[in-house]
Design a protein around this motif. Structure first.
Motif, mmCIF file in Angstrom:
data_model
loop_
_atom_site.group_PDB
_atom_site.id
_atom_site.type_symbol
_atom_site.label_atom_id
_atom_site.label_comp_id
_atom_site.label_asym_id
_atom_site.label_seq_id
_atom_site.Cartn_x
_atom_site.Cartn_y
_atom_site.Cartn_z
ATOM 1 N N ASP A 1 -12.947 4.117 4.075
ATOM 2 C CA ASP A 1 -11.979 3.335 4.845
ATOM 3 C C ASP A 1 -11.921 1.857 4.481
ATOM 4 O OD1 ASP A 1 -11.509 5.702 6.187
ATOM 5 O OD2 ASP A 1 -12.876 5.216 7.827
ATOM 6 N N ILE A 2 -12.945 1.347 3.851
ATOM 7 C CA ILE A 2 -13.001 -0.083 3.555
ATOM 8 C C ILE A 2 -12.573 -0.323 2.114
ATOM 9 C CG2 ILE A 2 -14.553 -2.065 3.325
ATOM 10 C CD1 ILE A 2 -16.152 -0.972 5.648
ATOM 11 N N ASN A 3 -11.742 -1.340 1.927
ATOM 12 C CA ASN A 3 -11.317 -1.730 0.592
ATOM 13 C C ASN A 3 -12.558 -2.156 -0.191
ATOM 14 O OD1 ASN A 3 -10.561 -3.499 -1.579
ATOM 15 N ND2 ASN A 3 -8.514 -3.637 -0.676
ATOM 16 N N GLN A 4 -12.867 -1.446 -1.263
ATOM 17 C CA GLN A 4 -14.105 -1.676 -2.007
ATOM 18 C C GLN A 4 -14.152 -3.047 -2.678
ATOM 19 O OE1 GLN A 4 -16.820 0.533 -1.847
ATOM 20 N NE2 GLN A 4 -15.461 1.255 -0.219
ATOM 21 N N GLU A 5 -13.012 -3.560 -3.083
ATOM 22 C CA GLU A 5 -12.984 -4.900 -3.678
ATOM 23 C C GLU A 5 -13.359 -5.954 -2.633
ATOM 24 O OE1 GLU A 5 -9.796 -7.917 -5.785
ATOM 25 O OE2 GLU A 5 -9.423 -5.761 -5.888
ATOM 26 N N ASN A 6 -12.812 -5.810 -1.431
ATOM 27 C CA ASN A 6 -13.166 -6.734 -0.348
ATOM 28 C C ASN A 6 -14.638 -6.599 0.030
ATOM 29 O OD1 ASN A 6 -10.572 -7.665 -0.274
ATOM 30 N ND2 ASN A 6 -9.974 -6.466 1.520
ATOM 31 N N LEU A 7 -15.141 -5.382 0.022
ATOM 32 C CA LEU A 7 -16.552 -5.156 0.330
ATOM 33 C C LEU A 7 -17.443 -5.846 -0.703
ATOM 34 C CD1 LEU A 7 -18.719 -3.819 2.076
ATOM 35 C CD2 LEU A 7 -18.463 -1.757 0.670
ATOM 36 N N ALA A 8 -17.058 -5.759 -1.974
ATOM 37 C CA ALA A 8 -17.835 -6.420 -3.030
ATOM 38 C C ALA A 8 -17.813 -7.937 -2.851
ATOM 39 C CB ALA A 8 -17.288 -6.038 -4.403
ATOM 40 N N LEU A 9 -16.663 -8.490 -2.486
ATOM 41 C CA LEU A 9 -16.574 -9.932 -2.231
ATOM 42 C C LEU A 9 -17.437 -10.330 -1.038
ATOM 43 C CD1 LEU A 9 -12.738 -10.471 -2.799
ATOM 44 C CD2 LEU A 9 -14.616 -11.314 -4.247
ATOM 45 N N PHE A 10 -17.415 -9.504 -0.002
ATOM 46 C CA PHE A 10 -18.239 -9.776 1.180
ATOM 47 C C PHE A 10 -19.728 -9.741 0.827
ATOM 48 C CE2 PHE A 10 -20.730 -8.084 4.747
ATOM 49 C CZ PHE A 10 -20.570 -9.125 5.654
ATOM 50 N N CYS A 11 -20.135 -8.733 0.073
ATOM 51 C CA CYS A 11 -21.547 -8.624 -0.328
ATOM 52 C C CYS A 11 -21.964 -9.821 -1.178
ATOM 53 C CB CYS A 11 -21.795 -7.318 -1.079
ATOM 54 S SG CYS A 11 -21.703 -5.867 -0.018
ATOM 55 N N GLY A 12 -21.084 -10.271 -2.062
ATOM 56 C CA GLY A 12 -21.382 -11.450 -2.874
ATOM 57 C C GLY A 12 -21.525 -12.699 -2.024
ATOM 58 N N TYR B 1 -22.384 -12.774 1.092
ATOM 59 C CA TYR B 1 -23.622 -12.610 1.865
ATOM 60 C C TYR B 1 -24.837 -12.937 0.997
ATOM 61 C CZ TYR B 1 -27.261 -10.421 4.691
ATOM 62 O OH TYR B 1 -28.393 -10.189 5.418
ATOM 63 N N GLN B 2 -24.838 -12.461 -0.211
ATOM 64 C CA GLN B 2 -25.983 -12.661 -1.097
ATOM 65 C C GLN B 2 -26.170 -14.134 -1.461
ATOM 66 O OE1 GLN B 2 -25.799 -10.314 -4.638
ATOM 67 N NE2 GLN B 2 -27.856 -10.868 -5.293
ATOM 68 N N TYR B 3 -25.082 -14.871 -1.621
ATOM 69 C CA TYR B 3 -25.173 -16.268 -2.047
ATOM 70 C C TYR B 3 -24.950 -17.256 -0.903
ATOM 71 C CZ TYR B 3 -25.175 -14.159 -6.611
ATOM 72 O OH TYR B 3 -25.501 -13.398 -7.700
ATOM 73 N N ARG B 4 -25.153 -16.811 0.326
ATOM 74 C CA ARG B 4 -24.985 -17.712 1.463
ATOM 75 C C ARG B 4 -26.091 -18.763 1.456
ATOM 76 N NH1 ARG B 4 -27.929 -13.502 3.009
ATOM 77 N NH2 ARG B 4 -29.480 -13.716 4.649
ATOM 78 N N HIS B 5 -25.876 -19.838 2.199
ATOM 79 C CA HIS B 5 -26.883 -20.894 2.284
ATOM 80 C C HIS B 5 -27.067 -21.299 3.742
ATOM 81 C CE1 HIS B 5 -23.721 -23.906 2.887
ATOM 82 N NE2 HIS B 5 -23.052 -23.226 1.974
ATOM 83 N N ASP B 6 -28.113 -22.026 3.982
ATOM 84 C CA ASP B 6 -28.446 -22.478 5.321
ATOM 85 C C ASP B 6 -27.347 -23.389 5.858
ATOM 86 O OD1 ASP B 6 -30.479 -24.751 6.938
ATOM 87 O OD2 ASP B 6 -30.494 -22.626 7.443
ATOM 88 N N LEU B 7 -27.033 -23.275 7.139
ATOM 89 C CA LEU B 7 -25.986 -24.097 7.741
ATOM 90 C C LEU B 7 -26.430 -25.534 7.991
ATOM 91 C CD1 LEU B 7 -24.541 -21.589 10.355
ATOM 92 C CD2 LEU B 7 -23.525 -22.283 8.185
ATOM 93 N N GLY B 8 -27.708 -25.774 7.991
ATOM 94 C CA GLY B 8 -28.210 -27.127 8.210
ATOM 95 C C GLY B 8 -28.077 -27.594 9.644
ATOM 96 N N ILE B 9 -28.169 -26.673 10.592
ATOM 97 C CA ILE B 9 -28.091 -27.064 11.998
ATOM 98 C C ILE B 9 -29.490 -27.342 12.525
ATOM 99 C CG2 ILE B 9 -25.925 -25.899 12.507
ATOM 100 C CD1 ILE B 9 -27.497 -23.564 13.632
ATOM 101 N N GLU B 10 -29.565 -28.246 13.509
ATOM 102 C CA GLU B 10 -30.842 -28.627 14.099
ATOM 103 C C GLU B 10 -30.726 -28.617 15.613
ATOM 104 O OE1 GLU B 10 -32.415 -32.363 12.652
ATOM 105 O OE2 GLU B 10 -30.978 -32.274 11.009
ATOM 106 N N ARG B 11 -31.854 -28.425 16.272
ATOM 107 C CA ARG B 11 -31.885 -28.500 17.730
ATOM 108 C C ARG B 11 -31.858 -29.970 18.145
ATOM 109 N NH1 ARG B 11 -35.588 -24.951 21.555
ATOM 110 N NH2 ARG B 11 -33.652 -23.832 21.710
ATOM 111 N N PRO B 12 -30.905 -30.341 19.005
ATOM 112 C CA PRO B 12 -30.852 -31.733 19.447
ATOM 113 C C PRO B 12 -31.985 -32.055 20.425
ATOM 114 C CG PRO B 12 -29.131 -30.449 20.502
ATOM 115 C CD PRO B 12 -29.816 -29.542 19.536
ATOM 116 N N VAL B 13 -32.451 -33.283 20.373
ATOM 117 C CA VAL B 13 -33.454 -33.772 21.313
ATOM 118 C C VAL B 13 -32.727 -34.679 22.296
ATOM 119 C CG1 VAL B 13 -35.586 -35.093 21.577
ATOM 120 C CG2 VAL B 13 -35.242 -33.651 19.554
ATOM 121 N N VAL B 14 -32.783 -34.330 23.578
ATOM 122 C CA VAL B 14 -32.050 -35.067 24.604
ATOM 123 C C VAL B 14 -32.490 -36.528 24.611
ATOM 124 C CG1 VAL B 14 -31.555 -35.221 27.076
ATOM 125 C CG2 VAL B 14 -31.792 -32.987 25.991
#
Length: 171
Positions: free
Chosen positions: A27-38, A40-53
């Motif tokens: 049911d899933i377009n295999q080309e889109n699935l390959a792009l999604f997997c790529g 996911y594999q090359y994702r990076h940290d968002l760089g978010i931090e917990r704020p200190v009040v």
């Protein structure tokens, strides 16, 4: 499949696993699935931090909107979700570990997830249910859409108030 399902689900729920394998293959377009997997594999940290009040809450890179993080208690992603929660503002973040769920709580326990989402939205000040008639809008009458939890909180707070007032009278 291991990123979706817990080890228990992979061994005990073969029918669900087979259904998802067929869905992914057919049911899933295999080309889109390959792009999604790529991505996911090359994702990076968002760089978010917990704020200190009082220290860096205006300058830190974090989410500013309310967030509901949901994870199944046997999900392979539990550690990542808990770590993400530790980086977010605790006053605006809710972490829900759903019992008896693996990696797909929306499939395994959709009713519990819907109820949790309903409570989360109510906590932001939105109500679920029908709109009250205008002549009742200023009165403290519970709406038809109030949940059991909201009713119990209302009852509890009024009970505590009545206990406090009776204590102050006796002093």
């Amino acid at each position: 499949m291991a990123h979706h399902f817990s080890t228990d689900e992979l061994t005990e729920n073969q029918e669900l696993i087979q259904t998802y394998r067929l869905h992914i293959a057919q049911d899933i377009n295999q080309e889109n699935l390959a792009l999604f997997c790529g991505a996911y594999q090359y994702r990076h940290d968002l760089g978010i931090e917990r704020p200190v009040v009082g220290l860096n809450e205006d300058t830190v890179n974090t989410l500013t909107c309310p967030a509901l993080l949901v994870v199944g208690d046997t999900s392979p992603a539990v550690e990542a979700v808990v770590e993400c929660n530790s980086r977010l503002n605790p006053t605006k973040t809710t972490l829900l570990k759903m019992a008896d769920c693996g990696g797909l709580p929306q499939v395994v326990q959709p009713g519990k997830l819907a109820e949790a989402f309903k409570y989360f939205v109510q906590g932001m000040g939105y109500t679920c249910g029908r709109r009250r008639p205008d002549h009742l809008s200023n009165e403290s009458v519970p709406s038809a859409g109030m949940t059991r939890l909201a009713r119990s909180r209302t009852t509890s707070s009024s009970s505590i108030t009545s206990l406090d007032s009776s204590r102050s009278r006796s002093n």
